[in-house]
Motif scaffolding. Structure first.
Motif, PDB file in Angstrom:
ATOM      1  N   ASP A  47       0.873  -1.173   0.000  1.00 34.45           N
ATOM      2  CA  ASP A  47       0.000   0.000   0.000  1.00 34.45           C
ATOM      3  C   ASP A  47       0.914   1.228   0.000  1.00 34.45           C
ATOM      4  N   TYR A  48       1.246   1.719  -1.192  1.00 33.08           N
ATOM      5  CA  TYR A  48       2.248   2.786  -1.297  1.00 33.08           C
ATOM      6  C   TYR A  48       1.616   4.091  -1.764  1.00 33.08           C
ATOM      7  N   PHE A  49       2.361   5.162  -1.581  1.00 33.68           N
ATOM      8  CA  PHE A  49       2.002   6.441  -2.194  1.00 33.68           C
ATOM      9  C   PHE A  49       3.293   7.173  -2.536  1.00 33.68           C
ATOM     10  N   VAL A  50       3.311   7.845  -3.690  1.00 34.02           N
ATOM     11  CA  VAL A  50       4.506   8.568  -4.138  1.00 34.02           C
ATOM     12  C   VAL A  50       4.276  10.073  -4.029  1.00 34.02           C
ATOM     13  N   LEU A  51       5.165  10.730  -3.289  1.00 37.14           N
ATOM     14  CA  LEU A  51       5.180  12.191  -3.237  1.00 37.14           C
ATOM     15  C   LEU A  51       6.457  12.627  -3.949  1.00 37.14           C
ATOM     16  N   THR A  52       6.358  13.420  -4.987  1.00 37.04           N
ATOM     17  CA  THR A  52       7.578  13.738  -5.747  1.00 37.04           C
ATOM     18  C   THR A  52       7.641  15.191  -6.192  1.00 37.04           C
ATOM     19  N   THR A  53       8.869  15.689  -6.280  1.00 38.21           N
ATOM     20  CA  THR A  53       9.105  17.004  -6.880  1.00 38.21           C
ATOM     21  C   THR A  53       9.624  16.839  -8.313  1.00 38.21           C
ATOM     22  N   ASN A  54       9.764  15.590  -8.761  1.00 43.94           N
ATOM     23  CA  ASN A  54      10.172  15.361 -10.156  1.00 43.94           C
ATOM     24  C   ASN A  54       9.024  15.716 -11.089  1.00 43.94           C
ATOM     25  N   VAL A  55       9.368  16.114 -12.306  1.00 43.62           N
ATOM     26  CA  VAL A  55       8.334  16.560 -13.245  1.00 43.62           C
ATOM     27  C   VAL A  55       8.415  15.812 -14.568  1.00 43.62           C
ATOM     28  N   ASP A  56       9.084  14.648 -14.553  1.00 47.85           N
ATOM     29  CA  ASP A  56       9.396  13.963 -15.819  1.00 47.85           C
ATOM     30  C   ASP A  56       8.506  12.756 -16.121  1.00 47.85           C
ATOM     31  N   HIS A  57       7.503  12.499 -15.266  1.00 48.33           N
ATOM     32  CA  HIS A  57       6.527  11.447 -15.552  1.00 48.33           C
ATOM     33  C   HIS A  57       7.094  10.030 -15.411  1.00 48.33           C
ATOM     34  N   CYS A  58       8.303   9.876 -14.875  1.00 46.79           N
ATOM     35  CA  CYS A  58       8.952   8.552 -14.846  1.00 46.79           C
ATOM     36  C   CYS A  58       8.205   7.554 -13.964  1.00 46.79           C
ATOM     37  N   PHE A  59       7.560   8.024 -12.893  1.00 47.02           N
ATOM     38  CA  PHE A  59       6.827   7.086 -12.040  1.00 47.02           C
ATOM     39  C   PHE A  59       5.683   6.436 -12.826  1.00 47.02           C
ATOM     40  N   GLN A  60       4.918   7.262 -13.525  1.00 45.63           N
ATOM     41  CA  GLN A  60       3.797   6.707 -14.291  1.00 45.63           C
ATOM     42  C   GLN A  60       4.276   5.790 -15.408  1.00 45.63           C
ATOM     43  N   LYS A  61       5.366   6.183 -16.074  1.00 43.44           N
ATOM     44  CA  LYS A  61       5.880   5.348 -17.161  1.00 43.44           C
ATOM     45  C   LYS A  61       6.345   3.984 -16.650  1.00 43.44           C
ATOM     46  N   ALA A  62       6.801   3.935 -15.387  1.00 47.18           N
ATOM     47  CA  ALA A  62       7.290   2.670 -14.831  1.00 47.18           C
ATOM     48  C   ALA A  62       6.155   1.796 -14.306  1.00 47.18           C
ATOM     49  N   GLY A  63       4.924   2.309 -14.273  1.00 44.63           N
ATOM     50  CA  GLY A  63       3.793   1.478 -13.865  1.00 44.63           C
ATOM     51  C   GLY A  63       3.111   1.896 -12.577  1.00 44.63           C
ATOM     52  N   PHE A  64       3.663   2.875 -11.863  1.00 41.31           N
ATOM     53  CA  PHE A  64       3.025   3.343 -10.631  1.00 41.31           C
ATOM     54  C   PHE A  64       1.618   3.857 -10.959  1.00 41.31           C
ATOM     55  N   ALA A  65       0.661   3.551 -10.083  1.00 44.04           N
ATOM     56  CA  ALA A  65      -0.724   3.948 -10.337  1.00 44.04           C
ATOM     57  C   ALA A  65      -0.863   5.467 -10.242  1.00 44.04           C
ATOM     58  N   LYS A  66      -1.587   6.027 -11.215  1.00 49.05           N
ATOM     59  CA  LYS A  66      -1.729   7.483 -11.293  1.00 49.05           C
ATOM     60  C   LYS A  66      -2.372   8.069 -10.036  1.00 49.05           C
ATOM     61  N   ASN A  67      -3.307   7.310  -9.441  1.00 48.96           N
ATOM     62  CA  ASN A  67      -3.987   7.844  -8.253  1.00 48.96           C
ATOM     63  C   ASN A  67      -3.195   7.632  -6.959  1.00 48.96           C
ATOM     64  N   ARG A  68      -1.954   7.145  -7.118  1.00 48.90           N
ATOM     65  CA  ARG A  68      -1.073   7.000  -5.963  1.00 48.90           C
ATOM     66  C   ARG A  68       0.172   7.877  -6.099  1.00 48.90           C
ATOM     67  N   ILE A  69       0.088   8.895  -6.942  1.00 43.33           N
ATOM     68  CA  ILE A  69       1.224   9.791  -7.154  1.00 43.33           C
ATOM     69  C   ILE A  69       0.771  11.237  -6.993  1.00 43.33           C
ATOM     70  N   PHE A  70       1.568  12.026  -6.288  1.00 41.78           N
ATOM     71  CA  PHE A  70       1.315  13.462  -6.198  1.00 41.78           C
ATOM     72  C   PHE A  70       2.539  14.203  -6.740  1.00 41.78           C
ATOM     73  N   TYR A  71       2.386  14.744  -7.969  1.00 44.48           N
ATOM     74  CA  TYR A  71       3.436  15.562  -8.578  1.00 44.48           C
ATOM     75  C   TYR A  71       3.260  16.988  -8.084  1.00 44.48           C
ATOM     76  N   THR A  72       4.027  17.373  -7.083  1.00 37.18           N
ATOM     77  CA  THR A  72       3.788  18.677  -6.455  1.00 37.18           C
ATOM     78  C   THR A  72       4.217  19.857  -7.328  1.00 37.18           C
ATOM     79  N   GLN A  73       5.201  19.632  -8.211  1.00 31.52           N
ATOM     80  CA  GLN A  73       5.835  20.768  -8.892  1.00 31.52           C
ATOM     81  C   GLN A  73       5.488  20.881 -10.370  1.00 31.52           C
ATOM     82  N   GLY A  74       4.540  20.077 -10.859  1.00 28.43           N
ATOM     83  CA  GLY A  74       4.126  20.180 -12.246  1.00 28.43           C
ATOM     84  C   GLY A  74       4.588  19.016 -13.091  1.00 28.43           C
TER      85      GLY A  74
END
Ligand SMILES: [Zn+2]
Length: 237
Positions: A47-74
């Motif tokens: 049961d994970y959640f990703v908080l990131t300041t990265n803006v390159d979409h790499c989490f989603q491209k690797a398969g992380f669920a979109k509703n478990r990621i918060f891209y704070t910086q755009g």
């Protein structure tokens, strides 16, 4: 590339001449190493959640669920009004591809290649410069660099999901795994992670950061930190 993004280009043709390639390489080309995939393999059953300041979409491209990621910086994949006259963001893939193709590149297997005869241009044609569909001012990147950053509906929903995740898990065993967070914006991830580790009874803090691994004294007994290459550590794990 990041530093170059702050250069005050004299024309929008030159500005987008730089930015289109910068965006294409970092947002639309694949990352050179499987670091994100290895991280995903470690957490995908949890049961994970990703908080990131990265803006390159790499989490989603690797398969992380979109509703478990918060891209704070755009996101490099989004335009917004530079004013901004309204709080909406716009997918930029089609425009960015047209821009790099106009510079004398072709796109093969997702990579940029020079054409045989082509001279590489440092500008884009005036007709490709993006303008706001509502007010007509130039578009800008949806990246937080000043107070014009647009926090759109998706941004607010992700912020709420992150807050709910923390509230739902604060009494449980929770690991704050911090990867490569420096001192550029420590107030978004690093300091809150330290504070929550200190406050939540069953929390533990793990910091992986080559050159800057550290945990504050208050949480020494609830933390581990490693001064190594993140990719190498994840491979070992
Ligand atoms: Zn506008």
């Amino acid at each position: 590339m990041y530093s170059g993004g702050f250069y005050p280009y004299k024309t929008l043709e030159k500005h987008w001449g730089y930015w289109c390639r910068y965006i294409y390489i970092n947002r639309y080309m694949d990352a050179p190493k499987p670091v994100y995939q290895n991280l995903y393999d470690l957490v995908k059953e949890k049961d994970y959640f990703v908080l990131t300041t990265n803006v390159d979409h790499c989490f989603q491209k690797a398969g992380f669920a979109k509703n478990r990621i918060f891209y704070t910086q755009g996101d490099y994949g989004l335009f917004q009004c530079s004013e901004p006259c309204h709080k909406k963001t716009y997918d930029n893939e089609e425009t960015i591809k047209k821009m790099v193709l106009s510079q004398g590149f072709r796109i093969k297997d997702g990579e940029l290649q020079k054409t045989e005869d082509g001279e590489i241009k440092l500008t884009v044609p005036t007709g490709l410069i993006p303008y706001c569909p509502r007010c007509g001012k130039p578009m800008s990147m949806n990246l937080r660099s000043d107070q014009t950053f647009v926090e759109d509906e998706g941004w607010h929903q992700a912020a709420e999901r992150y807050e709910k995740f923390i509230q739902d898990h604060k009494k449980q065993k929770i690991v704050f795994l911090e990867l490569g967070v420096g001192y550029n914006t420590p107030g978004i991830i690093k300091y809150p992670f330290w504070q929550m580790t200190n406050t939540f009874q069953h929390a533990f803090y793990v910091c992986l950061n080559q050159g800057e691994a550290y945990a504050s004294a208050e949480i020494t007994r609830k933390s581990v930190y490693m001064n190594e290459d993140i990719g190498e550590i994840l491979k070992e794990l």
